[in-house]
Design a protein around this motif. Structure first.
Motif, mmCIF file in Angstrom:
data_model
loop_
_atom_site.group_PDB
_atom_site.id
_atom_site.type_symbol
_atom_site.label_atom_id
_atom_site.label_comp_id
_atom_site.label_asym_id
_atom_site.label_seq_id
_atom_site.Cartn_x
_atom_site.Cartn_y
_atom_site.Cartn_z
ATOM 1 N N PHE A 120 -15.919 -6.182 -3.602
ATOM 2 C CA PHE A 120 -15.083 -5.483 -2.635
ATOM 3 C C PHE A 120 -13.831 -6.273 -2.271
ATOM 4 C CE2 PHE A 120 -18.822 -2.843 -0.761
ATOM 5 C CZ PHE A 120 -18.853 -2.114 -1.931
ATOM 6 N N ALA A 121 -13.916 -7.591 -2.284
ATOM 7 C CA ALA A 121 -12.733 -8.388 -1.976
ATOM 8 C C ALA A 121 -11.624 -8.088 -2.980
ATOM 9 C CB ALA A 121 -13.079 -9.877 -1.991
ATOM 10 N N GLU A 122 -11.989 -7.899 -4.237
ATOM 11 C CA GLU A 122 -11.000 -7.556 -5.266
ATOM 12 C C GLU A 122 -10.439 -6.158 -5.033
ATOM 13 O OE1 GLU A 122 -12.709 -7.918 -9.111
ATOM 14 O OE2 GLU A 122 -13.118 -10.066 -8.917
ATOM 15 N N VAL A 123 -11.309 -5.217 -4.728
ATOM 16 C CA VAL A 123 -10.853 -3.840 -4.482
ATOM 17 C C VAL A 123 -9.840 -3.810 -3.343
ATOM 18 C CG1 VAL A 123 -11.592 -1.541 -3.743
ATOM 19 C CG2 VAL A 123 -12.975 -2.817 -5.397
ATOM 20 N N LEU A 124 -10.157 -4.519 -2.269
ATOM 21 C CA LEU A 124 -9.266 -4.523 -1.100
ATOM 22 C C LEU A 124 -7.952 -5.229 -1.399
ATOM 23 C CD1 LEU A 124 -11.940 -5.257 1.638
ATOM 24 C CD2 LEU A 124 -10.722 -3.100 1.293
ATOM 25 N N ALA A 125 -8.001 -6.267 -2.222
ATOM 26 C CA ALA A 125 -6.787 -7.041 -2.526
ATOM 27 C C ALA A 125 -5.890 -6.339 -3.535
ATOM 28 C CB ALA A 125 -7.175 -8.424 -3.041
ATOM 29 N N LEU A 126 -6.490 -5.621 -4.493
ATOM 30 C CA LEU A 126 -5.723 -5.089 -5.621
ATOM 31 C C LEU A 126 -5.354 -3.617 -5.475
ATOM 32 C CD1 LEU A 126 -7.691 -6.618 -8.640
ATOM 33 C CD2 LEU A 126 -5.404 -7.260 -7.890
ATOM 34 N N CYS A 127 -6.218 -2.836 -4.826
ATOM 35 C CA CYS A 127 -6.084 -1.382 -4.898
ATOM 36 C C CYS A 127 -5.283 -0.821 -3.729
ATOM 37 C CB CYS A 127 -7.469 -0.726 -4.932
ATOM 38 S SG CYS A 127 -8.461 -1.231 -6.343
ATOM 39 N N ASP A 128 -4.489 0.204 -4.036
ATOM 40 C CA ASP A 128 -3.749 0.923 -3.008
ATOM 41 C C ASP A 128 -4.652 1.927 -2.291
ATOM 42 O OD1 ASP A 128 -0.980 -0.065 -3.761
ATOM 43 O OD2 ASP A 128 -1.650 0.806 -5.652
ATOM 44 N N THR A 129 -5.515 2.563 -3.083
ATOM 45 C CA THR A 129 -6.378 3.640 -2.599
ATOM 46 C C THR A 129 -7.735 3.475 -3.261
ATOM 47 O OG1 THR A 129 -4.437 5.072 -2.488
ATOM 48 C CG2 THR A 129 -6.564 6.167 -2.368
ATOM 49 N N MET B 290 0.838 -1.195 0.000
ATOM 50 C CA MET B 290 0.000 0.000 0.000
ATOM 51 C C MET B 290 0.879 1.253 0.000
ATOM 52 S SD MET B 290 -3.102 -1.074 -0.040
ATOM 53 C CE MET B 290 -4.005 -2.597 0.259
ATOM 54 N N THR B 291 0.347 2.325 -0.606
ATOM 55 C CA THR B 291 1.110 3.558 -0.693
ATOM 56 C C THR B 291 1.229 4.193 0.683
ATOM 57 O OG1 THR B 291 0.280 3.875 -2.927
ATOM 58 C CG2 THR B 291 1.212 5.802 -1.819
ATOM 59 N N ALA B 292 2.456 4.445 1.109
ATOM 60 C CA ALA B 292 2.688 4.962 2.458
ATOM 61 C C ALA B 292 2.551 6.482 2.506
ATOM 62 C CB ALA B 292 4.068 4.538 2.950
ATOM 63 N N SER B 293 2.978 7.174 1.441
ATOM 64 C CA SER B 293 2.911 8.633 1.449
ATOM 65 C C SER B 293 2.788 9.125 0.022
ATOM 66 C CB SER B 293 4.180 9.219 2.094
ATOM 67 O OG SER B 293 5.336 8.825 1.369
ATOM 68 N N LEU B 294 2.304 10.336 -0.133
ATOM 69 C CA LEU B 294 2.123 10.900 -1.462
ATOM 70 C C LEU B 294 3.474 11.252 -2.071
ATOM 71 C CD1 LEU B 294 -0.909 13.278 -0.815
ATOM 72 C CD2 LEU B 294 -0.928 11.073 -1.974
ATOM 73 N N PRO B 295 3.685 10.902 -3.360
ATOM 74 C CA PRO B 295 4.948 11.248 -3.999
ATOM 75 C C PRO B 295 5.024 12.736 -4.288
ATOM 76 C CG PRO B 295 3.428 10.287 -5.585
ATOM 77 C CD PRO B 295 2.764 10.179 -4.242
ATOM 78 N N GLY C 242 -6.216 -1.456 6.298
ATOM 79 C CA GLY C 242 -7.110 -1.566 7.432
ATOM 80 C C GLY C 242 -8.588 -1.520 7.090
ATOM 81 N N TRP C 243 -8.933 -1.280 5.816
ATOM 82 C CA TRP C 243 -10.339 -1.240 5.433
ATOM 83 C C TRP C 243 -10.885 -2.653 5.293
ATOM 84 C CZ3 TRP C 243 -13.726 2.847 3.366
ATOM 85 C CH2 TRP C 243 -13.267 4.115 3.708
ATOM 86 N N THR C 244 -12.198 -2.789 5.477
ATOM 87 C CA THR C 244 -12.891 -4.067 5.324
ATOM 88 C C THR C 244 -14.039 -3.890 4.339
ATOM 89 O OG1 THR C 244 -14.450 -3.583 7.107
ATOM 90 C CG2 THR C 244 -12.386 -4.697 7.718
ATOM 91 N N GLU C 245 -14.605 -5.012 3.911
ATOM 92 C CA GLU C 245 -15.761 -4.953 3.024
ATOM 93 C C GLU C 245 -16.915 -4.221 3.695
ATOM 94 O OE1 GLU C 245 -16.896 -8.421 0.793
ATOM 95 O OE2 GLU C 245 -14.938 -9.351 1.103
ATOM 96 N N SER C 246 -17.088 -4.445 4.986
ATOM 97 C CA SER C 246 -18.165 -3.788 5.717
ATOM 98 C C SER C 246 -17.971 -2.277 5.728
ATOM 99 C CB SER C 246 -18.226 -4.329 7.150
ATOM 100 O OG SER C 246 -19.215 -3.670 7.895
#
Length: 503
Positions: A207-216, A1-6, A233-237
């Motif tokens: 949502f499982a795909e979004v959480l697994a694949l996406c940084d933001t 996951m992206t830690a800080s903005l470039p 730290g986000w969940t499907e809920s």
């Protein structure tokens, strides 16, 4: 996951984007940014504005307000060719491939390589192989697209986008027609593209795909920006709460009382896809049909709905042997078919919501001279739309402007108004958001309790578990196992579909 903005400018930045249609504010002051080498999720219910935003990026629509910047520079996306020239490639839910052309011809269409003014076929084939290789696809560039499976067509559509060597890749529900294997190939390709610095906008209801694949991810609601946040730290809920605004009401399956047999199949065969199928569906119940991609379940649904004709066996509908020569024969016998190709085989995109709902039951509202009684037509279609919760600015809104969920509800309303007895639905909630999905489940439940027979063919295991009174698992063209949904969970059902025995 992206830690800080470039510190460098984002690959894509949207600021204050707005778009209006007659009677509808589709987008209002929407902003987001996608960094090079990242995957950014776009989440929202149908009608939240996702499709409008995608259409602006792809050059299909012009924004009314706002700025689009690429690598810090403002750009005007005047049409689809301009979008591609700027390095923005979009893969839509609806396929844009030409079925009578080869894969190579589709991938090169409009930008065919030439040598001294003559089509350079070796270069075209080599470029196609390179695009297919980026997805790990072992397909023949000279294969005719119309002969491919739906999943293969979707992967070719993505390869077509990659053939333009985009800086920004927009993927709209890319896994909707894909099985687990093809989805895995796509996810690996996304990881490679991310490593190559491509910025990816990933639109999905899964949502499982979004959480697994996406940084933001950015969440839209009613055309407005709700939140953009790193997904650590986000969940499907939590995503659901952000999308809906409150916790989604779940559909709870309660026992139904099946009645008389509505449709029965015995020894049905169709090519190599269906082999000795026996099936019974009763009034007042929902029968779920599932299986791995290509197992034959879709062909089974299409056969019952009259879209394909059996080679052998017997089908009895309403107590009479039937052999449908097409969907029109099925409708006369009280059977309707809603396929997974909602855009191509369901809605009439250039007609209004009223016309789409009323088209299959016009004879019921004709006067003595054969003319449709306008008042009766308006009253009947409005009542059907209200019954099935179709949301639109008016009954005269072109149905193509409605969200996928509202289009699907309109199709169910169409056949309810036509008073059919048997509903066959293939992937009924494909491309439909959480809220609309729950509403569609509720409407199908109401139809079953009203005495209709419902057959739901779905690759979504959670869907058949939620809806069905019985689940038929198709393997290699046969109904291999009949599962009681009350006795299994999704994990166990997945094992059964994969080939394990039911517990």
């Amino acid at each position: 996951m992206t830690a800080s903005l470039p510190s460098s400018p984002p690959a894509l930045e949207i600021v204050g984007l707005g778009k209006r249609f007659p009677g509808v504010v589709a987008l209002a002051d929407v902003s987001l940014r996608i960094d090079a080498g990242s995957v950014h999720g776009l989440v929202g219910q149908n009608g939240a504005g996702k499709s409008t935003l995608i259409n602006i990026l792809s050059g299909m629509y012009a924004a009314d307000e706002g700025v689009v910047r690429l690598a810090g520079q403002p750009v005007e996306i005047t049409d689809t060719r301009r979008a591609l020239g700027l390095g923005i490639a979009t893969v839509y839910q609806e396929l844009s491939l030409l079925p009578n052309l080869t894969i190579a011809e589709n991938l090169s269409l409009g930008r065919e390589p030439r040598r001294r003014g003559i089509l350079d076929r070796p270069a075209m084939i080599a470029g196609t192989r390179q695009a297919l290789d980026r997805l790990g696809l072992a397909l023949d560039p000279l294969a005719i697209v119309g002969n491919l499976s739906l999943a293969e067509k979707q992967m070719v559509e993505i390869a077509k986008a990659l053939a333009t060597d985009p800086r920004i890749l927009v993927l709209d529900e890319p896994t909707a027609p894909l099985g687990a294997h093809e989805s895995g190939i796509l996810f690996a390709a996304i990881a490679r593209l991310k490593a190559q610095g491509v910025a990816i906008l990933y639109v999905s209801h899964r949502f499982a795909e979004v959480l697994a694949l996406c940084d933001t991810a950015t969440v839209l609601r009613n055309g407005r920006h709700v939140v953009t946040a790193p997904l650590t730290g986000w969940t499907e809920s939590r995503l659901t709460d952000a999308m809906i605004g409150s916790r989604t009401e779940r559909f709870e399956h309660k026992a139904r009382q099946p009645g008389e047999v509505a449709v029965a199949l015995q020894g049905i065969t169709f090519g190599h896809q269906l082999r000795g199928i026996d099936l019974v569906a009763r009034r007042g119940e929902i029968v779920g049909v599932t299986g791995l991609l290509g197992a034959g379940q879709n062909e089974l649904g299409r056969l019952i709905g009259g879209d394909i004709v059996a080679d052998g066996g017997e089908m009895v509908v309403g107590g009479r042997p039937r052999r449908f020569r097409g969907p029109a024969d099925a409708v006369k016998a009280g059977v309707c078919l809603l396929t997974e190709e909602r855009k191509a085989e369901g809605i009439l995109p250039n007609l209004t919501l009223r016309e789409n709902i009323g088209v299959s039951s016009l004879r019921d509202r004709r006067g003595p001279l054969g003319l449709v009684r306008t008042g009766a037509e308006q009253q009947a279609t409005e009542a059907a739309a209200a019954t099935f919760g179709v949301v639109a600015a008016s009954m005269e809104t072109p149905i193509r402007r409605l969200s996928g969920g509202n289009q699907q509800k309109a199709l169910v309303a169409r056949w309810h108004l036509a008073n059919v007895d048997i509903f066959v639905l293939i992937e009924p909630t494909r491309g439909v958001d959480v809220g609309a999905r729950t509403e569609i489940y509720r409407r199908l439940d109401e139809l079953a309790r009203a005495g209709k027979a419902i057959i739901v063919v779905s690759s979504e295991l959670a869907e058949v578990l939620a809806l069905a009174d019985r689940i038929l698992v198709v393997r290699a063209g046969r109904i291999d196992v009949v599962v009681d949904p009350a006795s299994v969970d999704e994990e166990v059902l997945n094992l059964v579909v994969q080939g394990a025995e039911a517990a």
